[in-house]
Design a protein around this motif. Structure first.
Motif, short mmCIF file in Angstrom:
data_model
loop_
_atom_site.label_atom_id
_atom_site.label_comp_id
_atom_site.label_asym_id
_atom_site.label_seq_id
_atom_site.Cartn_x
_atom_site.Cartn_y
_atom_site.Cartn_z
N PRO A 172 51.98 -32.94 69.49
CA PRO A 172 51.75 -34.21 70.50
C PRO A 172 51.61 -35.40 69.60
CG PRO A 172 50.38 -32.46 71.17
CD PRO A 172 50.93 -31.95 69.80
N THR A 173 52.31 -36.32 69.83
CA THR A 173 52.09 -37.48 69.30
C THR A 173 50.80 -38.22 69.38
OG1 THR A 173 53.00 -39.12 71.08
CG2 THR A 173 54.69 -38.17 69.21
N PHE A 174 50.18 -37.78 70.23
CA PHE A 174 48.59 -38.41 70.33
C PHE A 174 47.85 -37.99 68.98
CE2 PHE A 174 50.15 -38.65 74.53
CZ PHE A 174 49.45 -39.70 74.98
N ALA A 175 48.29 -36.89 68.32
CA ALA A 175 47.74 -36.66 67.10
C ALA A 175 48.00 -37.66 66.02
CB ALA A 175 48.18 -35.23 66.44
N PHE A 176 49.17 -38.01 66.01
CA PHE A 176 49.46 -39.26 65.25
C PHE A 176 48.42 -40.50 65.36
CE2 PHE A 176 54.01 -37.82 65.39
CZ PHE A 176 53.87 -36.79 64.27
N LEU A 177 48.21 -40.78 66.72
CA LEU A 177 47.58 -42.21 67.01
C LEU A 177 46.21 -42.00 66.84
CD1 LEU A 177 49.56 -42.75 70.54
CD2 LEU A 177 50.09 -43.40 68.33
N GLU A 178 45.50 -40.69 67.10
CA GLU A 178 44.27 -40.44 66.77
C GLU A 178 44.02 -40.71 65.31
OE1 GLU A 178 43.50 -36.70 68.39
OE2 GLU A 178 43.79 -37.41 70.62
N ARG A 179 44.79 -40.12 64.38
CA ARG A 179 44.69 -40.30 63.08
C ARG A 179 44.72 -41.66 62.54
NH1 ARG A 179 48.94 -37.49 61.49
NH2 ARG A 179 48.06 -35.50 62.00
N LEU A 180 45.86 -42.53 63.21
CA LEU A 180 45.80 -43.86 62.70
C LEU A 180 44.62 -44.71 63.10
CD1 LEU A 180 47.53 -46.44 61.86
CD2 LEU A 180 48.62 -46.18 64.03
N GLY A 181 44.19 -44.26 64.36
CA GLY A 181 42.90 -45.04 64.87
C GLY A 181 41.68 -44.92 64.21
N ARG A 182 41.62 -43.58 63.47
CA ARG A 182 40.24 -43.46 62.65
C ARG A 182 40.24 -44.53 61.53
NH1 ARG A 182 41.46 -37.94 63.99
NH2 ARG A 182 42.39 -37.47 62.05
N GLN A 183 41.33 -45.20 61.03
CA GLN A 183 41.20 -45.88 60.01
C GLN A 183 40.40 -47.27 60.53
OE1 GLN A 183 45.08 -47.21 58.80
NE2 GLN A 183 45.77 -45.28 58.03
N GLY A 184 39.94 -47.61 61.93
CA GLY A 184 39.38 -48.52 62.51
C GLY A 184 39.94 -49.93 62.27
N GLY A 185 39.52 -50.90 62.55
CA GLY A 185 39.86 -52.40 62.36
C GLY A 185 41.07 -52.53 63.33
N TRP A 186 42.10 -53.13 63.20
CA TRP A 186 43.51 -53.28 64.22
C TRP A 186 44.11 -51.70 64.16
CZ3 TRP A 186 43.80 -57.78 66.24
CH2 TRP A 186 43.21 -58.70 65.89
N ALA A 187 43.82 -51.10 63.47
CA ALA A 187 44.59 -49.65 63.63
C ALA A 187 43.92 -48.94 64.83
CB ALA A 187 44.17 -48.58 62.49
N ALA A 188 42.76 -49.22 64.90
CA ALA A 188 41.97 -48.62 66.33
C ALA A 188 42.59 -48.70 67.48
CB ALA A 188 40.40 -48.90 66.32
N ARG A 189 43.24 -49.86 67.76
CA ARG A 189 44.00 -50.04 68.88
C ARG A 189 45.22 -49.03 69.40
NH1 ARG A 189 47.56 -55.06 67.48
NH2 ARG A 189 47.48 -53.54 65.50
N HIS A 190 45.51 -48.29 68.37
CA HIS A 190 46.72 -47.47 68.91
C HIS A 190 46.09 -46.03 69.28
CE1 HIS A 190 49.81 -49.55 66.48
NE2 HIS A 190 48.85 -50.07 65.66
N ALA A 191 44.98 -45.59 69.48
CA ALA A 191 44.29 -44.53 69.80
C ALA A 191 44.10 -44.63 71.28
CB ALA A 191 43.32 -43.93 69.04
N ARG A 192 45.12 -44.62 72.21
CA ARG A 192 44.83 -44.82 73.49
C ARG A 192 45.12 -43.37 74.29
NH1 ARG A 192 45.75 -50.99 75.15
NH2 ARG A 192 44.91 -51.91 73.02
N PRO A 193 44.63 -43.34 75.74
CA PRO A 193 45.11 -42.31 76.29
C PRO A 193 46.59 -42.39 76.87
CG PRO A 193 43.72 -43.75 77.81
CD PRO A 193 43.95 -44.29 76.24
N HIS A 194 47.51 -43.27 76.71
CA HIS A 194 48.91 -43.38 76.79
C HIS A 194 49.56 -43.78 75.18
CE1 HIS A 194 47.40 -47.74 77.08
NE2 HIS A 194 48.78 -47.78 76.67
N HIS A 195 50.82 -43.36 75.38
CA HIS A 195 51.41 -43.69 74.20
C HIS A 195 52.65 -44.57 74.65
CE1 HIS A 195 53.55 -42.11 70.25
NE2 HIS A 195 53.64 -43.45 70.53
N VAL A 196 52.90 -45.59 74.42
CA VAL A 196 54.20 -46.21 74.62
C VAL A 196 55.22 -46.07 73.63
CG1 VAL A 196 55.31 -48.59 75.10
CG2 VAL A 196 53.01 -48.25 75.62
#
Length: 450
Positions: A89-113
């Motif tokens: 699931p691509t949400f695994a990518f988004l969660e990993r990116l979001g854990r960087q914090g800062g601007w990257a945190a925006r990517h970890a959402r319950p939807h994936h565009v």
């Protein structure tokens, strides 16, 4: 349509709409984290069930990013992977990116565009953006690279933080708006429509790196290049690049209708898999070798030699054949595995014949720019075969999933109709509509034959 989008579409000067705020929500094709198990135990993972088109929150842009009003996008196979939640699931990518914090945190959402291609108009630029301004007409590279990684400065694809936008990141191009880094932007070829331009960056540049770049096969005049899936998005550009380089493209197709289309693209040699008895994937190592012998005989009958290079993105069903059939000292270049990631081949034919396997992934920004330059010069044409509205993105992706398409499948976002966005009609007229759209007139015939 929101006020900013309407102003952009009206053709007003950017100074007239710069004061208009972006909407708080925008229309986008997306998947939902709550549905990642939707296809568990299901044989037919129909992407129409998990691709949703609806309003999502507008993200704030980072200092090195721009907000783009998307006029058109296209379907790539990574949209199918995303909507089937495979291989992960691509949400695994988004969660990993979001854990960087800062601007990257925006990517970890319950939807994936989703969406890794786009053409459109820049409507906002971040404080750190220097080379782009509101009103610029652009296409988007699918690669997000981290310019603070040393490896990125040798090759943008080598950095550990390199990601594919709209697949490994959020806020992709199948939407009315997208957020991208300024380092992803390139000028839109002025003679192309929005949907033609949006069909080019990912697949054409990937094929360019695989075949032309010094990081790929580096083909030269006279090279014989075997191209699997030659009427697909990657294959159609590969045929053109081989011809431009003075090589001899040998295209492999699965139907007579696709063979006709391939000849129309100018492919020198067209081989119908079924006619030489390799219609299905080999079931054993011995059958792989037998299929390789049949294909090799067909190629030698047509051009008198074995191929110097094999262009393979099919994967499990073809890779063993590719390794066998390429000539001594030749190269198999691969960028994907649409039929499966675990490849089996007889290593004797690799090591004893000094063959090479070259892994290739997307393209760095310089390679993207070189590829777009060829398009702007009229030397490389889009291979768009059909166009769908954003509301029908599920059906468009389903056609790619079932291999019912040829070339590239386009998607209109903000653009209200096909055929818009041309600002150099003189160049377009010189090139001619048939060269610009070699697959469009025949698309209905291929659909009927599929």
């Amino acid at each position: 349509m929101d006020a900013l989008g309407e102003a952009v579409l009206s053709g007003e000067a950017p100074e007239r709409w710069q004061s208009l705020p972006p909407p708080t929500e925008y229309l986008a094709a997306h998947t939902l984290a709550e549905e990642v198990d939707a296809f568990r135990g299901v044989a037919d993972k129909d992407v129409r069930k998990t691709l949703h088109v609806g309003l999502v929150p507008m993200p704030e842009i980072a200092p090195d990013e721009v907000l783009l009003a998307v006029m058109a996008s296209s379907i790539n196979y990574n949209t199918v992977w995303s909507a089937t939640f495979e291989p992960v699931p691509t949400f695994a990518f988004l969660e990993r990116l979001g854990r960087q914090g800062g601007w990257a945190a925006r990517h970890a959402r319950p939807h994936h565009v989703l969406g890794s291609d786009a053409s459109g108009v820049v409507v906002r630029v971040g404080a750190g953006v220097r080379r782009w301004k509101a009103g610029d007409r652009v296409v988007v590279s699918c690669v997000q690279a981290d310019d603070q990684e040393p490896a990125t400065h040798a090759d943008g694809m080598l950095g550990g933080e390199q990601r594919i936008w709209g697949y490994e990141t959020n806020f992709g191009g199948l939407a009315h708006y997208t957020v991208v880094r300024a380092s992803q932007l390139l000028p839109k070829p002025a003679h192309l429509t929005w949907e033609e331009a949006a069909s080019i960056p990912l697949t054409a540049a990937t094929a360019y790196r695989m075949l032309i770049s010094d990081r790929g096969a580096r083909i030269k005049q006279g090279d014989i290049v075997l191209i699997w899936g030659a009427t697909g998005g990657l294959g159609g550009y590969a045929v053109q690049l081989v011809k431009n380089a003075g090589g001899i493209p040998v295209g492999v197709v699965s139907s007579h209708a696709k063979a006709e289309l391939l000849r129309g693209l100018g492919c020198d040699v067209v081989i119908h898999r079924g006619e030489i008895g390799i219609g299905a994937a080999p079931e054993s190592p011995a059958q792989t070798i037998e299929y390789g012998k049949r294909l090799g005989r067909a190629i030698r009958k047509a051009v008198g030699e074995d191929p110097h290079v094999v262009f393979d993105f099919i994967g499990r069903a073809t890779f063993g054949i590719s390794v066998f059939v390429v000539r001594r000292g030749g190269a198999v270049v691969t960028c994907g595995s649409s039929t499966g990631y675990v490849h089996q081949f007889d290593n004797r034919y690799l090591w004893m014949n000094l063959k090479r396997i070259i892994g290739s992934h997307a393209a760095n920004l310089q390679e993207q720019a070189e590829c777009i330059r060829l398009v702007s010069l009229g030397m490389l044409s889009p291979i768009l075969s059909e166009v769908h509205p954003l509301e029908d993105v599920g059906e468009a992706a389903r056609r790619v999933q079932r291999n019912l398409h040829v070339g590239k499948v386009g998607v209109l976002a903000m653009a209200p109709a096909p055929g818009l966005g041309v600002t150099d009609p003189e160049l377009r007229a010189r090139i001619g509509e048939q060269r610009l759209n070699p697959l469009r007139p025949a698309a209905t015939r291929e659909t009927a034959a599929a």
